[in-house]
Design an enzyme around this catalytic site. Structure first.
Site, PDB file in Angstrom:
ATOM      1  N   GLU A  33       0.855  -1.188   0.000  1.00 41.87           N
ATOM      2  CA  GLU A  33       0.000   0.000   0.000  1.00 41.87           C
ATOM      3  C   GLU A  33       0.889   1.236   0.000  1.00 41.87           C
ATOM      4  O   GLU A  33       1.659   1.452   0.952  1.00 41.87           O
ATOM      5  CB  GLU A  33      -0.906   0.022   1.234  1.00 41.87           C
ATOM      6  CG  GLU A  33      -1.804   1.263   1.282  1.00 41.87           C
ATOM      7  CD  GLU A  33      -2.604   1.370   2.574  1.00 41.87           C
ATOM      8  OE1 GLU A  33      -3.788   1.744   2.496  1.00 41.87           O
ATOM      9  OE2 GLU A  33      -2.042   1.072   3.651  1.00 41.87           O
ATOM     10  N   TRP A  34       0.813   2.020  -1.065  1.00 49.00           N
ATOM     11  CA  TRP A  34       1.546   3.280  -1.079  1.00 49.00           C
ATOM     12  C   TRP A  34       0.688   4.349  -0.434  1.00 49.00           C
ATOM     13  O   TRP A  34      -0.384   4.679  -0.925  1.00 49.00           O
ATOM     14  CB  TRP A  34       1.917   3.709  -2.499  1.00 49.00           C
ATOM     15  CG  TRP A  34       2.655   5.038  -2.496  1.00 49.00           C
ATOM     16  CD1 TRP A  34       3.524   5.475  -1.546  1.00 49.00           C
ATOM     17  CD2 TRP A  34       2.551   6.079  -3.468  1.00 49.00           C
ATOM     18  NE1 TRP A  34       3.988   6.734  -1.856  1.00 49.00           N
ATOM     19  CE2 TRP A  34       3.410   7.136  -3.032  1.00 49.00           C
ATOM     20  CE3 TRP A  34       1.840   6.241  -4.654  1.00 49.00           C
ATOM     21  CZ2 TRP A  34       3.553   8.324  -3.750  1.00 49.00           C
ATOM     22  CZ3 TRP A  34       1.995   7.417  -5.374  1.00 49.00           C
ATOM     23  CH2 TRP A  34       2.844   8.450  -4.922  1.00 49.00           C
ATOM     24  N   HIS A 128     -12.718   4.505   8.908  1.00 50.75           N
ATOM     25  CA  HIS A 128     -11.791   4.422  10.042  1.00 50.75           C
ATOM     26  C   HIS A 128     -12.350   5.175  11.239  1.00 50.75           C
ATOM     27  O   HIS A 128     -12.835   6.295  11.105  1.00 50.75           O
ATOM     28  CB  HIS A 128     -10.427   5.011   9.672  1.00 50.75           C
ATOM     29  CG  HIS A 128      -9.709   4.249   8.611  1.00 50.75           C
ATOM     30  ND1 HIS A 128     -10.059   4.304   7.274  1.00 50.75           N
ATOM     31  CD2 HIS A 128      -8.653   3.380   8.689  1.00 50.75           C
ATOM     32  CE1 HIS A 128      -9.250   3.519   6.580  1.00 50.75           C
ATOM     33  NE2 HIS A 128      -8.397   2.953   7.406  1.00 50.75           N
ATOM     34  N   LYS A 155     -13.908  -1.889   3.646  1.00 54.71           N
ATOM     35  CA  LYS A 155     -12.886  -1.954   4.691  1.00 54.71           C
ATOM     36  C   LYS A 155     -13.369  -1.201   5.919  1.00 54.71           C
ATOM     37  O   LYS A 155     -13.908  -0.098   5.809  1.00 54.71           O
ATOM     38  CB  LYS A 155     -11.580  -1.334   4.184  1.00 54.71           C
ATOM     39  CG  LYS A 155     -10.458  -1.257   5.224  1.00 54.71           C
ATOM     40  CD  LYS A 155      -9.251  -0.536   4.640  1.00 54.71           C
ATOM     41  CE  LYS A 155      -8.170  -0.315   5.683  1.00 54.71           C
ATOM     42  NZ  LYS A 155      -7.049   0.495   5.152  1.00 54.71           N
ATOM     43  N   ARG A 198      -5.578  -8.872  13.362  1.00 53.25           N
ATOM     44  CA  ARG A 198      -4.651  -8.898  12.233  1.00 53.25           C
ATOM     45  C   ARG A 198      -4.140 -10.306  11.967  1.00 53.25           C
ATOM     46  O   ARG A 198      -3.874 -10.679  10.828  1.00 53.25           O
ATOM     47  CB  ARG A 198      -3.483  -7.947  12.494  1.00 53.25           C
ATOM     48  CG  ARG A 198      -3.907  -6.482  12.610  1.00 53.25           C
ATOM     49  CD  ARG A 198      -2.709  -5.567  12.786  1.00 53.25           C
ATOM     50  NE  ARG A 198      -3.109  -4.186  13.017  1.00 53.25           N
ATOM     51  CZ  ARG A 198      -3.388  -3.308  12.056  1.00 53.25           C
ATOM     52  NH1 ARG A 198      -3.317  -3.685  10.794  1.00 53.25           N
ATOM     53  NH2 ARG A 198      -3.728  -2.065  12.339  1.00 53.25           N
ATOM     54  N   SER A 217       2.157   2.226   9.214  1.00 56.59           N
ATOM     55  CA  SER A 217       1.300   3.284   8.686  1.00 56.59           C
ATOM     56  C   SER A 217       0.007   3.399   9.472  1.00 56.59           C
ATOM     57  O   SER A 217      -0.832   4.243   9.165  1.00 56.59           O
ATOM     58  CB  SER A 217       0.982   3.028   7.203  1.00 56.59           C
ATOM     59  OG  SER A 217       0.297   1.797   7.049  1.00 56.59           O
ATOM     60  N   GLN A 221       0.095  -2.263  13.666  1.00 55.52           N
ATOM     61  CA  GLN A 221       0.646  -3.138  12.635  1.00 55.52           C
ATOM     62  C   GLN A 221       1.829  -3.906  13.196  1.00 55.52           C
ATOM     63  O   GLN A 221       2.642  -3.385  13.940  1.00 55.52           O
ATOM     64  CB  GLN A 221       1.076  -2.316  11.419  1.00 55.52           C
ATOM     65  CG  GLN A 221      -0.085  -1.797  10.598  1.00 55.52           C
ATOM     66  CD  GLN A 221       0.379  -0.969   9.402  1.00 55.52           C
ATOM     67  OE1 GLN A 221       1.547  -0.636   9.271  1.00 55.52           O
ATOM     68  NE2 GLN A 221      -0.558  -0.617   8.541  1.00 55.52           N
TER      69      GLN A 221
END
Length: 403
Positions: A33-34, A128, A155, A198, A217, A221
């Site tokens: 993912e950029w 989010h 998402k 996750r 990010s 994570q």
């Protein structure tokens, strides 16, 4: 379903962005993912950078995401024309996906998805919440909204306040997937508390899990190497036979007979944990309490993914956690053994290593505990086999015939 692992590209300069993409191309992950909001260069160069990233990534998929500070991104992200960038990338068709916030402008997002329905680049409709975890109903409705807008996937990411919030997120994911098997969803609880989502979100239906290499990010994570290690264990499908049921229903005895008849090795989860801990279950209960022991059960299920196909005799409380059930389903078939409370009492009354029956070794207490656990057993089971007044060989033969 084994989720794809996606790692972020978060460098601020073009040459470093390409270098990170090259590093990702050599990792055992499926996506990158950029995060455009980390980029410090000219906005007009984003499309050409996407092309260069794709060339370097090879066969790995690319998500391009612009996250504003309000949406948990970098302050730098606010200088970009949000929908202008999405349109440019959808016109270009080089990226595999672009991420678009559902709550920003649902009407415009729906029109965007309609106009670019034939673009090779697909839209992920995301939401989010960095403050809390909404209700299960809210999560499901938001994922439904992503589909209604025409997004290729939905998402949902949220911040847990307590461990129950993580379960809410996972349960909502499973609930949505039960209604809509085909629509892809990506869900996660953020922060350290949400690591479970996750690692195990795929067992509930999430199709992508976001990890990291060095820099993260998003909160929570974890290294992609750790994710790969866990995924390799729980998505190997070695086809274990799991025997579940209340204590005294015959799991250990039937497991030995199945071992003899099938040639599969037998594993007793209680014995496994006792050997690893170097002490008895009774000692664990007395020193740390039942919750500690349940944590050991959950952890040891991952290790079964590395074992060849076996007959696994589970402790009586193994199915009290939904995550345990989902792990077992990923690893094999679940067989419920049942017996009447009176039968159980006759089988265990001389036992001294049943901490849950300590000082309450009687039929009424056994019946009460069995009634409490039966919904968990029945929900988990692929097959149910009665063991009262039956020969062990007949029980084992029935199990093998039915699976």
């Amino acid at each position: 379903m084994r989720p794809k692992i996606c790692v972020p590209i978060v460098a601020s300069l073009r040459d470093r962005i390409v270098k990170e993409a090259a590093d990702v191309s050599r990792l055992p992950v499926q996506m990158a993912e950029w995060r455009v909001d980390f980029y410090a260069g000219y906005a007009r160069e984003t499309a050409s950078i996407v092309r260069e990233i794709k060339e370097v990534l090879g066969d790995k998929e690319l998500i391009v995401t612009l996250r504003t500070e309000y949406e948990g991104g970098e302050p730098n992200g606010s200088r970009f024309d949000y929908f202008g960038l999405l349109e440019e990338l959808l016109d270009q068709g080089e990226a595999d996906y672009v991420d678009a916030e559902i709550s920003r402008d649902p009407v415009r997002l729906k029109e965007l998805c309609r106009r670019y329905a034939d673009s090779p680049t697909k839209v992920i409709g995301s939401y989010h919440d960095f403050q809390q975890t909404p209700s299960e109903d809210c999560i499901v409705r938001t994922l439904e909204k992503a589909k209604e807008c025409g997004c290729a996937a939905g998402k949902f990411a949220c911040m847990p306040v307590d461990p129950e919030d993580v379960d809410t997120l996972l349960t909502a994911t499973a609930r949505f997937k039960e209604k809509d098997h085909e629509y892809p969803v990506i869900t996660m609880s953020m922060g350290e508390m949400g690591v479970k989502s996750r690692l195990y979100g795929g067992l509930y239906g999430s199709c992508i899990s976001f990890g990291c290499v060095d820099r993260t990010s998003a909160p929570g994570q974890i290294p992609c190497t750790q994710m790969t290690e866990v995924f390799d264990k729980i998505y190997r499908d070695p086809k274990h036979i799991f025997l579940i049921g209340f204590m005294g229903t015959g799991k250990s005895t039937v497991a030995k007979e199945l071992q003899y008849r099938s040639g599969k090795p037998e594993i007793d989860t209680d014995a496994w944990i006792e050997e690893r801990e170097g002490r008895s279950i009774r000692d664990m209960f007395e020193a740390e309490g039942e919750e500690y022991f349940r944590d050991q059960e959950t952890a040891m299920l991952d290790e079964l993914g590395l074992q060849k196909s076996s007959v696994v005799s589970c402790g009586g409380g193994m199915v009290l956690r939904e995550l345990n059930i989902r792990k077992m389903r990923a690893l094999g078939r679940i067989v419920l053994l049942t017996a009447a409370p009176e039968t159980v009492y006759d089988r265990v009354k001389a036992s001294t290593d049943r901490p849950l029956l300590q000082d309450q070794m009687n039929v009424d207490h056994i019946r009460e505990m069995m009634e409490m656990r039966m919904p968990f057993y029945e929900r988990a089971a692929d097959i149910c086999v009665v063991t009262d007044n039956r020969m062990i060989c007949d029980i084992a033969r029935e199990i093998l015939d039915r699976i």
